[in-house]
Every structure is written in structure tokens, then in C-alpha cells.
Design a protein around this motif. Structure first.
Motif, PDB file in Angstrom:
ATOM      1  N   ASP A   6       0.829  -1.206   0.000  1.00 39.94           N
ATOM      2  CA  ASP A   6       0.000   0.000   0.000  1.00 39.94           C
ATOM      3  C   ASP A   6       0.864   1.257   0.000  1.00 39.94           C
ATOM      4  O   ASP A   6       0.545   2.254  -0.651  1.00 39.94           O
ATOM      5  N   GLU A   7       1.966   1.203   0.743  1.00 44.17           N
ATOM      6  CA  GLU A   7       2.854   2.365   0.801  1.00 44.17           C
ATOM      7  C   GLU A   7       3.475   2.645  -0.564  1.00 44.17           C
ATOM      8  O   GLU A   7       3.583   3.800  -0.988  1.00 44.17           O
ATOM      9  N   GLU A   8       3.864   1.586  -1.281  1.00 43.41           N
ATOM     10  CA  GLU A   8       4.441   1.755  -2.612  1.00 43.41           C
ATOM     11  C   GLU A   8       3.409   2.288  -3.604  1.00 43.41           C
ATOM     12  O   GLU A   8       3.734   3.104  -4.468  1.00 43.41           O
ATOM     13  N   ILE A   9       2.168   1.845  -3.462  1.00 39.92           N
ATOM     14  CA  ILE A   9       1.095   2.316  -4.347  1.00 39.92           C
ATOM     15  C   ILE A   9       0.866   3.813  -4.176  1.00 39.92           C
ATOM     16  O   ILE A   9       0.699   4.565  -5.133  1.00 39.92           O
ATOM     17  N   SER A  10       0.878   4.259  -2.925  1.00 41.87           N
ATOM     18  CA  SER A  10       0.578   5.656  -2.621  1.00 41.87           C
ATOM     19  C   SER A  10       1.770   6.591  -2.753  1.00 41.87           C
ATOM     20  O   SER A  10       1.592   7.819  -2.809  1.00 41.87           O
ATOM     21  N   ALA A  11       2.977   6.048  -2.801  1.00 44.66           N
ATOM     22  CA  ALA A  11       4.185   6.878  -2.764  1.00 44.66           C
ATOM     23  C   ALA A  11       4.211   7.965  -3.848  1.00 44.66           C
ATOM     24  O   ALA A  11       4.480   9.139  -3.546  1.00 44.66           O
ATOM     25  N   PRO A  12       3.927   7.636  -5.123  1.00 44.94           N
ATOM     26  CA  PRO A  12       3.964   8.696  -6.147  1.00 44.94           C
ATOM     27  C   PRO A  12       2.908   9.775  -5.900  1.00 44.94           C
ATOM     28  O   PRO A  12       3.142  10.952  -6.194  1.00 44.94           O
ATOM     29  N   LEU A  13       1.750   9.401  -5.373  1.00 46.33           N
ATOM     30  CA  LEU A  13       0.673  10.360  -5.105  1.00 46.33           C
ATOM     31  C   LEU A  13       1.063  11.292  -3.963  1.00 46.33           C
ATOM     32  O   LEU A  13       0.803  12.504  -4.011  1.00 46.33           O
ATOM     33  N   GLY A  57      -2.253   3.281   0.594  1.00 39.81           N
ATOM     34  CA  GLY A  57      -3.191   2.533  -0.236  1.00 39.81           C
ATOM     35  C   GLY A  57      -4.104   3.425  -1.036  1.00 39.81           C
ATOM     36  O   GLY A  57      -4.846   2.952  -1.905  1.00 39.81           O
ATOM     37  N   ILE A  58      -4.066   4.740  -0.772  1.00 39.28           N
ATOM     38  CA  ILE A  58      -4.908   5.681  -1.523  1.00 39.28           C
ATOM     39  C   ILE A  58      -4.555   5.617  -3.004  1.00 39.28           C
ATOM     40  O   ILE A  58      -3.395   5.624  -3.392  1.00 39.28           O
ATOM     41  N   ASN A  59      -5.604   5.582  -3.813  1.00 38.39           N
ATOM     42  CA  ASN A  59      -5.466   5.581  -5.270  1.00 38.39           C
ATOM     43  C   ASN A  59      -6.815   5.979  -5.842  1.00 38.39           C
ATOM     44  O   ASN A  59      -7.768   6.222  -5.086  1.00 38.39           O
ATOM     45  N   ASP A  60      -6.898   6.071  -7.149  1.00 38.68           N
ATOM     46  CA  ASP A  60      -8.179   6.283  -7.812  1.00 38.68           C
ATOM     47  C   ASP A  60      -9.173   5.257  -7.270  1.00 38.68           C
ATOM     48  O   ASP A  60      -8.912   4.050  -7.309  1.00 38.68           O
ATOM     49  N   SER A  61     -10.313   5.728  -6.765  1.00 37.06           N
ATOM     50  CA  SER A  61     -11.274   4.823  -6.116  1.00 37.06           C
ATOM     51  C   SER A  61     -11.746   3.721  -7.054  1.00 37.06           C
ATOM     52  O   SER A  61     -12.091   2.620  -6.603  1.00 37.06           O
ATOM     53  N   LYS A  68     -11.612  -2.550   0.042  1.00 38.00           N
ATOM     54  CA  LYS A  68     -10.462  -1.671   0.246  1.00 38.00           C
ATOM     55  C   LYS A  68     -10.913  -0.220   0.391  1.00 38.00           C
ATOM     56  O   LYS A  68     -10.402   0.515   1.254  1.00 38.00           O
ATOM     57  N   ARG A  69     -11.855   0.194  -0.430  1.00 40.91           N
ATOM     58  CA  ARG A  69     -12.376   1.561  -0.325  1.00 40.91           C
ATOM     59  C   ARG A  69     -12.984   1.823   1.039  1.00 40.91           C
ATOM     60  O   ARG A  69     -12.783   2.885   1.637  1.00 40.91           O
ATOM     61  N   GLU A  70     -13.742   0.861   1.525  1.00 43.34           N
ATOM     62  CA  GLU A  70     -14.386   1.019   2.837  1.00 43.34           C
ATOM     63  C   GLU A  70     -13.344   1.187   3.937  1.00 43.34           C
ATOM     64  O   GLU A  70     -13.488   2.042   4.825  1.00 43.34           O
ATOM     65  N   ALA A  71     -12.297   0.377   3.888  1.00 45.30           N
ATOM     66  CA  ALA A  71     -11.249   0.455   4.905  1.00 45.30           C
ATOM     67  C   ALA A  71     -10.512   1.788   4.831  1.00 45.30           C
ATOM     68  O   ALA A  71     -10.220   2.421   5.862  1.00 45.30           O
ATOM     69  N   LEU A  72     -10.213   2.231   3.611  1.00 45.06           N
ATOM     70  CA  LEU A  72      -9.519   3.508   3.438  1.00 45.06           C
ATOM     71  C   LEU A  72     -10.401   4.678   3.847  1.00 45.06           C
ATOM     72  O   LEU A  72      -9.906   5.663   4.405  1.00 45.06           O
ATOM     73  N   PHE A  73     -11.687   4.584   3.574  1.00 46.04           N
ATOM     74  CA  PHE A  73     -12.627   5.645   3.970  1.00 46.04           C
ATOM     75  C   PHE A  73     -12.507   5.926   5.462  1.00 46.04           C
ATOM     76  O   PHE A  73     -12.372   7.081   5.886  1.00 46.04           O
ATOM     77  N   SER A 147      -4.365  13.579  -2.187  1.00 48.07           N
ATOM     78  CA  SER A 147      -5.489  14.352  -1.661  1.00 48.07           C
ATOM     79  C   SER A 147      -6.727  14.196  -2.536  1.00 48.07           C
ATOM     80  O   SER A 147      -7.842  14.040  -2.027  1.00 48.07           O
ATOM     81  N   ILE A 148      -6.531  14.237  -3.860  1.00 51.27           N
ATOM     82  CA  ILE A 148      -7.666  14.019  -4.756  1.00 51.27           C
ATOM     83  C   ILE A 148      -8.114  12.561  -4.667  1.00 51.27           C
ATOM     84  O   ILE A 148      -9.317  12.261  -4.663  1.00 51.27           O
ATOM     85  N   GLY A 149      -7.160  11.642  -4.592  1.00 47.78           N
ATOM     86  CA  GLY A 149      -7.514  10.231  -4.437  1.00 47.78           C
ATOM     87  C   GLY A 149      -8.332   9.991  -3.186  1.00 47.78           C
ATOM     88  O   GLY A 149      -9.307   9.230  -3.196  1.00 47.78           O
ATOM     89  N   ALA A 150      -7.954  10.653  -2.092  1.00 50.00           N
ATOM     90  CA  ALA A 150      -8.718  10.523  -0.843  1.00 50.00           C
ATOM     91  C   ALA A 150     -10.128  11.066  -1.018  1.00 50.00           C
ATOM     92  O   ALA A 150     -11.106  10.455  -0.564  1.00 50.00           O
ATOM     93  N   ALA A 151     -10.243  12.197  -1.710  1.00 48.53           N
ATOM     94  CA  ALA A 151     -11.568  12.772  -1.953  1.00 48.53           C
ATOM     95  C   ALA A 151     -12.414  11.834  -2.813  1.00 48.53           C
ATOM     96  O   ALA A 151     -13.621  11.685  -2.590  1.00 48.53           O
ATOM     97  N   SER A 152     -11.782  11.170  -3.782  1.00 47.03           N
ATOM     98  CA  SER A 152     -12.527  10.246  -4.646  1.00 47.03           C
ATOM     99  C   SER A 152     -13.060   9.065  -3.842  1.00 47.03           C
ATOM    100  O   SER A 152     -14.179   8.586  -4.079  1.00 47.03           O
ATOM    101  N   ILE A 153     -12.290   8.607  -2.876  1.00 46.80           N
ATOM    102  CA  ILE A 153     -12.729   7.496  -2.021  1.00 46.80           C
ATOM    103  C   ILE A 153     -13.871   7.942  -1.110  1.00 46.80           C
ATOM    104  O   ILE A 153     -14.875   7.234  -0.966  1.00 46.80           O
TER     105      ILE A 153
END
Length: 214
Positions: A6-13, A57-61, A68-73, A147-153
Motif C-alpha cells: 500500500d505504501e508503494e502504491i501511494s508513494a507517487p501520489l 493505499g490511496i489511489n483512484d477509487s 479496500k475503499r471502505e477500509a480507506l474511507f 489528496s484528490i484520491g482521498a476525496a474520490s474514495i
């Protein structure tokens, strides 16, 4: 092939957000969910993440599973410095059209934040009129900015939860299955049961679909 963490997925964002934060300080990400369905609200969220409390783990919802979305929410709600979720109903969508309704919802979400950001990053290629702070559009922003990814979730999960509650009231439309989108099954159920107040009549008319006598 090794699966990314999850950390690697979110790192570029988060790296993208760090660059923005270095220039502007506090900023918000904004995104929506539900522009396309035949019924229900469009849901808009604005979010200011805390760089000291990252949510990995944040990414495009749309790229995440429902679980995963529920957990991140829940993590985003707990850790964010500020967030605001706004629902814009079918009556406003029919009156203003979906683009203007969405832009209005984005403006409401930003203005509803407990913290006033120095900049607003908006997913897509345009920004709402009337914002009182600078804003920038970011194409595919939900896969670019944490931040936008979080808003999308926040927007996606909130709308899905709303549609699940609506499904309990109107089980005949099977809203839990299609979330209001124009699937073959959904059109068949509309033809059978008619239109309810939560439908976007402008969408049905635009697509040339209006059940006779319903």
C-alpha cells in the motif's frame, strides 16, 4: 511478480502532494462520484490530508475493491485534517444539468471545510466558478494526487452507502446491484416499476427513454 505494498502504491501520489505543499502550503483535493447514473445524487468530497499521518493505499477509487475503499474511507475520516462531503440531488441535477450541479457541489464542499486551503486541486479539466481561493484542475487527479484520491474514495463510498440505503426502501429496482447506472437490468426495472422521485428525469429524456404512462 511481487505485489506492491500500500505504501508503494501511494508513494507517487504523496510525492506529488509534497511538491504542491512545498509551493502552496495547505491545500485540498476535490473529486466526485456518480455523474453518470440515472438516479440518486452526485456526491462530492473535499479533503485536506495530514502529511504527518499518511493513509497508505490511496489511489483512484475505481481501481480499488469495495472492501479496500471502505477500509480507506475510515482511515481518511480519522486522519484527515479536514474533509467535507456534499450530496447534490436529482432535483438540482435536472434544474442545473449534471456539470453545473457537480461544480456547485465542489464549491460547497470546499467552502464547508473547517480549514481554509491556500489551493484547491480539482480532478478533471475544469474548476468551479466562484471559488474564493486559487484552484487548479488535474486530469486523472485521483491517480496523481493523494489528496484528490482521498476525496474520490470519500465520495465513492458515501454515494455507494447512500444507494444501499435507497435499495432498502425500493428493493424492486435492485439499486445495490447497479448503483443507479444504466444497465440493461436497470432499464428493464424502470420499464416495469416506473420513475421515482430519486430519478434524474433529464437523463432519461436525454437518452430518449421515458416509460409511457410512468
Amino acid at each position: 511478480m511481487k505485489r506492491r505494498t500500500d505504501e508503494e502504491i501511494s508513494a507517487p501520489l504523496y510525492a506529488y502532494d509534497a511538491d504542491i505543499r512545498a509551493q502552496y502550503g495547505c491545500f485540498a483535493g476535490v473529486d466526485e462520484a456518480g455523474r453518470g447514473p440515472l438516479c440518486g445524487p452526485v456526491c462530492v468530497a473535499a479533503c485536506i490530508l495530514d502529511p504527518e499521518a499518511p493513509v497508505y493505499g490511496i489511489n483512484d477509487s475505481k481501481k480499488l475493491s469495495e472492501k479496500k475503499r471502505e477500509a480507506l474511507f475510515d482511515q481518511i475520516v480519522e486522519k484527515a485534517l479536514a474533509y467535507k462531503i456534499v450530496f447534490v440531488g436529482p432535483d438540482i441535477i435536472d434544474r442545473d444539468n449534471i456539470l453545473n450541479a457537480t461544480m456547485g457541489g465542489m464549491r460547497q464542499a470546499v467552502e464547508g471545510l473547517d480549514i481554509v486551503p491556500n489551493l484547491v486541486l480539482v480532478d478533471g479539466n475544469r474548476i468551479p466558478d466562484g471559488l474564493t481561493m486559487p484552484a487548479q484542475p488535474v486530469v486523472k487527479g485521483d491517480a496523481t494526487s493523494a489528496s484528490i484520491g482521498a476525496a474520490s474514495i470519500l465520495a465513492k463510498v458515501s454515494r455507494d452507502r447512500y444507494m444501499l440505503e435507497l435499495d432498502k426502501q425500493y428493493p424492486q429496482y435492485q439499486l445495490a446491484k447497479h448503483k443507479g447506472y444504466g444497465t440493461k437490468l436497470h432499464y428493464e426495472l424502470i420499464a416495469q416499476y416506473g420513475i421515482q422521485p430519486f430519478y434524474r428525469r433529464s437523463f432519461l429524456k436525454k437518452q430518449g427513454y421515458w416509460p409511457e404512462g410512468k
